[in-house]
Motif scaffolding. Structure first.
Motif, mmCIF file in Angstrom:
data_model
loop_
_atom_site.group_PDB
_atom_site.id
_atom_site.type_symbol
_atom_site.label_atom_id
_atom_site.label_comp_id
_atom_site.label_asym_id
_atom_site.label_seq_id
_atom_site.Cartn_x
_atom_site.Cartn_y
_atom_site.Cartn_z
ATOM 1 N N ARG A 386 -24.257 -8.798 8.670
ATOM 2 C CA ARG A 386 -25.144 -9.860 9.152
ATOM 3 C C ARG A 386 -24.349 -11.105 9.553
ATOM 4 O O ARG A 386 -24.551 -11.670 10.608
ATOM 5 C CB ARG A 386 -26.160 -10.216 8.063
ATOM 6 C CG ARG A 386 -27.184 -11.276 8.467
ATOM 7 C CD ARG A 386 -28.164 -11.547 7.353
ATOM 8 N NE ARG A 386 -27.504 -12.115 6.169
ATOM 9 C CZ ARG A 386 -27.463 -11.528 4.990
ATOM 10 N NH1 ARG A 386 -28.016 -10.343 4.798
ATOM 11 N NH2 ARG A 386 -26.862 -12.115 3.961
ATOM 12 N N ASP A 387 -23.443 -11.528 8.654
ATOM 13 C CA ASP A 387 -22.648 -12.739 8.903
ATOM 14 C C ASP A 387 -21.213 -12.343 9.228
ATOM 15 O O ASP A 387 -20.268 -12.728 8.545
ATOM 16 C CB ASP A 387 -22.706 -13.654 7.673
ATOM 17 C CG ASP A 387 -24.101 -14.151 7.387
ATOM 18 O OD1 ASP A 387 -24.840 -14.414 8.346
ATOM 19 O OD2 ASP A 387 -24.463 -14.277 6.194
ATOM 20 N N TRP A 388 -21.062 -11.584 10.293
ATOM 21 C CA TRP A 388 -19.767 -10.996 10.621
ATOM 22 C C TRP A 388 -18.705 -12.035 10.961
ATOM 23 O O TRP A 388 -17.522 -11.852 10.716
ATOM 24 C CB TRP A 388 -19.921 -10.019 11.785
ATOM 25 C CG TRP A 388 -20.597 -10.627 12.980
ATOM 26 C CD1 TRP A 388 -21.915 -10.620 13.253
ATOM 27 C CD2 TRP A 388 -19.961 -11.358 14.028
ATOM 28 N NE1 TRP A 388 -22.170 -11.300 14.414
ATOM 29 C CE2 TRP A 388 -20.977 -11.762 14.917
ATOM 30 C CE3 TRP A 388 -18.643 -11.704 14.312
ATOM 31 C CZ2 TRP A 388 -20.726 -12.506 16.066
ATOM 32 C CZ3 TRP A 388 -18.380 -12.433 15.455
ATOM 33 C CH2 TRP A 388 -19.419 -12.835 16.321
ATOM 34 N N SER A 389 -19.114 -13.171 11.529
ATOM 35 C CA SER A 389 -18.123 -14.185 11.917
ATOM 36 C C SER A 389 -17.413 -14.760 10.691
ATOM 37 O O SER A 389 -16.225 -15.115 10.750
ATOM 38 C CB SER A 389 -18.787 -15.305 12.707
ATOM 39 O OG SER A 389 -19.777 -15.949 11.926
ATOM 40 N N GLU A 390 -18.113 -14.819 9.548
ATOM 41 C CA GLU A 390 -17.479 -15.306 8.324
ATOM 42 C C GLU A 390 -16.418 -14.314 7.839
ATOM 43 O O GLU A 390 -15.383 -14.711 7.292
ATOM 44 C CB GLU A 390 -18.527 -15.530 7.236
ATOM 45 C CG GLU A 390 -19.551 -16.605 7.575
ATOM 46 C CD GLU A 390 -18.883 -17.931 7.864
ATOM 47 O OE1 GLU A 390 -18.180 -18.456 6.980
ATOM 48 O OE2 GLU A 390 -19.044 -18.445 8.997
ATOM 49 N N GLY A 391 -16.688 -13.026 8.040
ATOM 50 C CA GLY A 391 -15.695 -12.023 7.692
ATOM 51 C C GLY A 391 -14.436 -12.158 8.530
ATOM 52 O O GLY A 391 -13.314 -12.000 8.031
ATOM 53 N N VAL A 392 -14.610 -12.462 9.817
ATOM 54 C CA VAL A 392 -13.449 -12.666 10.694
ATOM 55 C C VAL A 392 -12.644 -13.870 10.226
ATOM 56 O O VAL A 392 -11.409 -13.831 10.128
ATOM 57 C CB VAL A 392 -13.906 -12.848 12.154
ATOM 58 C CG1 VAL A 392 -12.725 -13.252 13.042
ATOM 59 C CG2 VAL A 392 -14.535 -11.569 12.687
ATOM 60 N N PRO A 629 -9.966 0.533 18.706
ATOM 61 C CA PRO A 629 -10.871 1.302 19.588
ATOM 62 C C PRO A 629 -11.823 2.216 18.825
ATOM 63 O O PRO A 629 -12.931 2.498 19.312
ATOM 64 C CB PRO A 629 -9.897 2.125 20.453
ATOM 65 C CG PRO A 629 -8.592 1.387 20.385
ATOM 66 C CD PRO A 629 -8.551 0.763 19.034
ATOM 67 N N GLU A 630 -11.431 2.666 17.634
ATOM 68 C CA GLU A 630 -12.274 3.591 16.888
ATOM 69 C C GLU A 630 -13.394 2.885 16.126
ATOM 70 O O GLU A 630 -14.216 3.537 15.463
ATOM 71 C CB GLU A 630 -11.431 4.410 15.906
ATOM 72 C CG GLU A 630 -10.794 3.624 14.782
ATOM 73 C CD GLU A 630 -9.416 3.053 15.139
ATOM 74 O OE1 GLU A 630 -8.650 2.783 14.204
ATOM 75 O OE2 GLU A 630 -9.123 2.887 16.346
ATOM 76 N N PHE A 631 -13.439 1.545 16.200
ATOM 77 C CA PHE A 631 -14.471 0.786 15.489
ATOM 78 C C PHE A 631 -15.852 1.204 15.983
ATOM 79 O O PHE A 631 -16.137 1.200 17.167
ATOM 80 C CB PHE A 631 -14.242 -0.713 15.725
ATOM 81 C CG PHE A 631 -15.308 -1.606 15.148
ATOM 82 C CD1 PHE A 631 -15.722 -1.452 13.830
ATOM 83 C CD2 PHE A 631 -15.883 -2.599 15.915
ATOM 84 C CE1 PHE A 631 -16.694 -2.279 13.300
ATOM 85 C CE2 PHE A 631 -16.858 -3.429 15.395
ATOM 86 C CZ PHE A 631 -17.267 -3.279 14.085
ATOM 87 N N GLY A 632 -16.763 1.535 15.006
ATOM 88 C CA GLY A 632 -18.050 2.100 15.376
ATOM 89 C C GLY A 632 -19.243 1.240 15.087
ATOM 90 O O GLY A 632 -20.379 1.657 15.308
ATOM 91 N N SER A 633 -19.059 0.006 14.557
ATOM 92 C CA SER A 633 -20.205 -0.831 14.230
ATOM 93 C C SER A 633 -20.756 -1.511 15.477
ATOM 94 O O SER A 633 -20.039 -1.771 16.437
ATOM 95 C CB SER A 633 -19.817 -1.889 13.202
ATOM 96 O OG SER A 633 -20.875 -2.784 12.976
ATOM 97 N N THR A 634 -22.039 -1.844 15.459
ATOM 98 C CA THR A 634 -22.677 -2.583 16.558
ATOM 99 C C THR A 634 -23.012 -4.002 16.117
ATOM 100 O O THR A 634 -23.785 -4.692 16.764
ATOM 101 C CB THR A 634 -23.976 -1.878 17.000
ATOM 102 O OG1 THR A 634 -24.858 -1.799 15.867
ATOM 103 C CG2 THR A 634 -23.682 -0.498 17.518
ATOM 104 N N ALA A 635 -22.415 -4.433 14.983
ATOM 105 C CA ALA A 635 -22.766 -5.743 14.432
ATOM 106 C C ALA A 635 -22.411 -6.872 15.355
ATOM 107 O O ALA A 635 -23.116 -7.870 15.429
ATOM 108 C CB ALA A 635 -22.087 -5.942 13.090
ATOM 109 N N ALA A 636 -21.308 -6.777 16.059
ATOM 110 C CA ALA A 636 -20.881 -7.866 16.928
ATOM 111 C C ALA A 636 -21.541 -7.775 18.285
ATOM 112 O O ALA A 636 -21.294 -8.594 19.132
ATOM 113 C CB ALA A 636 -19.370 -7.859 17.081
#
Length: 636
Positions: A386-392, A629-636
């Motif tokens: 949900r709060d993916w930018s904080e993870g970055v 490239p193998e990243f499979g999430s659609t969160a961003a």
């Protein structure tokens, strides 16, 4: 401090006892051999001339064989062997004196003779041993008396004879209190019908109910069951033993595996004990060599992983330890716990956010660490979806700040705690950790190119799966749900995860660091812990319900809620493009290097920083897909 300088008045009394025992053994052996007659009195003047020198020599021999410095309270078989060695050396000294010096040069015939020497050997052993073992028996009976009269609970020990013997020794020495063993149940057929330190082996583990009822009928009820480490081996079904004991209304305790010089102690049975996974044998001398006398920094030191690393670092003799933590309560808790342990390490705690590059850089340069353990991270999968930018910001930018600061401060190594979710990631947690790994790999590669020296800084990452009882894990959640009466919620009936205990994970993290710092290391910078066999989450939930003395599906319901964003049914340990590499260390493998050039990584980081500042999700998505490239999430 040398052995001689540490001697006390107690040691002087022991030396006096040994000197008197030696003198008495020598005089008695001559008296008995020559039957107190004229032959004895003919030899007595020369014997009295030799005696003071021989006694002085015997004091030295007894000291060399540790007889002077061994506490009589704990005398055992190794000490008995030392007594025999000392007696043998003294007998050989008499033999040399008689056959080489006295016979040809003084008397013209043998002074003592073979029979006298053999008599002396037996008497010396007897006189050196008698008072020692008498005192040992006196202390043994006194401790047993106190154990029985001080309200100790009659207890049944479960496990192999070797494990039970460790606990029995602890009870006899007074290290373990409040327990009085009345019998042992052993899984080994060889133990049946035997006694261990006067405690009988009453049967096998499956006989627990019959033994308990038998003691109850005799009006000698057993109140406690103590499970030793061997009782938790999978083939002995520890959950069934636990359930049966609790149905009988018994208190159930466990004897943990002993480590180093730890004294035996009893603790409660925890879910970690029912994981049914064999722990890896840790080389603790290797870990002590890594941190002993060193300055160490742990970021995220207030978290479950970070606090355990702090504890292990202090245990293995670090000179200075700096705990960096963003949470004030967590920082206070971990520093207070460390100071309460009375370690030799100088403990310091500082509040800091690893996102604050200048703050982290300043703290590390001031502290001048030898090793940095980077455990600070955001790691809760659904929250980061949900709060993916904080993870970055935390997991990527924060890790870059810590790695750069460790390098600037002249550290010998930086160890980043990663996750198995970084392998072919489908969550933002996995992605951000994989990105941080790539930066660390690229930086380590650049340092290798710039310097061929074996003493160059190493920057490594260590991946492992779920840690039992860590903050945010399923174990605390399940415990709370069980205490509330249920239901216990599981996302999917086929959900499988790797688990290990916090202690084992942290010890293996330190072990990986020791490998990275050896000159003969493989050129790898990503290490993967061997997590054993995966565990179904629903099985873990059922074990925890049974651990509470309840029955799944009857007392506590298990409800399936569906998979959450960023989750997958099965975790993997290696990606297809980074096959495993054996490094010859138990419990640890390495991933074959697979990092992009540093200039490419830095370009991605600069673009991410600008895009996050502008909330440009399209660009962020493009950078993330380009990097992984193998990243499979659609969160961003």
């Amino acid at each position: 401090m040398t052995r001689l300088s540490s001697l006390t008045s107690r040691n002087a009394l022991i030396a006096l006892h040994d000197a008197l025992a030696t003198a008495l053994a020598l005089l008695v052996s001559f008296y008995v051999r020559f039957e107190g007659g004229q032959y004895f009195y003919d030899r007595l003047p020369l014997l009295l001339q030799i005696l003071p020198y021989f006694i002085a020599f015997s004091v030295v021999v007894c000291y060399v064989f540790n007889l002077t410095t061994t506490k009589w309270r704990f005398i055992s078989l190794p000490d008995a062997l030392n007594i025999m060695r000392a007696a043998t050396v003294l007998m050989l000294a008499l033999l040399v004196l008689d056959y080489i010096f006295l016979a040809p040069n003084v008397r013209g015939t043998f002074f003592a003779g073979k029979i006298t020497l053999i008599l002396y050997w037996f008497l010396e052993i007897s006189f050196l041993s008698a008072l020692r073992f008498s005192y040992r028996y006196f202390r043994y009976t006194r401790v047993r008396h106190h154990a029985r009269t001080d309200g100790a609970s009659p207890a049944l020990l479960i496990g192999r004879a070797a494990d039970a013997e460790v606990l029995l020794r602890g009870i006899e020495s007074g290290a373990v209190k409040g327990v009085w063993p009345v019998g042992v149940l052993s899984p080994s057929m060889a133990d049946r019908g035997q006694s261990i330190r006067n405690v009988p082996v009453l049967g096998g583990i499956d006989d627990i109910e019959d033994v308990i009822r038998d003691f109850t009928r005799r009006d000698k009820p057993i109140l406690r069951v103590v499970m030793t480490p061997s009782a938790f081996e999978p083939e002995f079904h520890p959950e069934a033993v636990l359930m049966r004991a609790r149905r009988l209304g018994l208190i159930v305790s466990r004897l943990p595996s002993l480590e180093g010089t730890d004294a035996p102690r009893l603790t409660t049975v925890a879910v970690e004990d029912l994981l049914l996974r064999s722990s890896v044998e840790i080389d603790y001398a290797r870990l002590e060599e890594l941190v002993n006398g060193k300055a160490v920094i742990v970021t995220g030191g207030g978290g479950s992983i970070g606090s355990e690393i702090c504890d292990r670092v202090a245990t293995f003799g670090a000179a200075r330890l700096l705990v960096i933590e963003h949470s004030e309560p967590a920082l206070y808790a971990v520093t207070e716990a460390l100071m309460a342990r009375e370690t030799s390490a100088v403990i310091e705690g500082r509040i800091a956010d690893i996102r604050d590059r200048e703050r982290v850089m300043r703290l590390m340069i001031e502290f001048q660490p030898d090793i940095v353990f980077h455990a600070a991270a955001l790691k809760h999968v659904p929250i980061l979806e949900r709060d993916w930018s904080e993870g970055v910001k935390t997991n990527i930018f924060g890790s870059v700040n810590v790695a750069d600061a460790a390098l600037a401060a002249g550290a010998k190594a930086m160890v980043m705690i990663s996750t198995d979710k970084a392998i072919e990631p489908v969550s933002m947690l996995g992605l951000t950790k994989r990105f941080a790994e790539m930066y660390c790999q690229a930086l380590d590669h650049d340092l290798a190119v710039q310097s061929s020296s074996a003493s160059r800084m190493r920057i490594i990452s260590v991946r492992f799966g779920n840690v039992l009882a860590s903050n945010g894990s399923v174990v605390p959640k399940f415990k709370a749900q069980i205490e509330a009466g249920g239901p216990v919620t599981v996302t999917h009936p086929d959900m499988v995860r790797y688990f290990m205990t916090i202690r084992e994970a942290c010890d293996l993290v330190l072990t990986a660091a020791t490998h990275a710092l050896t000159p003969a290391r493989a050129e790898v910078s990503v290490y993967v812990l061997n997590m054993g066999h995966p565990v179904k989450i629903v099985d873990l939930a059922e074990r925890m319900i049974r651990l509470s003395g309840l029955e799944p599906g009857h007392d506590i319901e298990i409800v399936f809620t569906g998979m959450r964003p960023g989750e997958r049914l099965n975790e993997i340990l290696f990606a297809s493009e980074e096959p495993p590499v054996e490094i010859g260390v138990a419990g640890i493998m390495a991933a074959k290097p697979n990092e992009p050039p540093m200039q490419v990584v830095r370009k991605w980081i600069a673009t991410l920083e600008q895009s996050i500042a502008n909330d440009d999700r399209v660009t962020i998505r493009a950078v993330l897909k380009d990097a992984v490239p193998e990243f499979g999430s659609t969160a961003a």
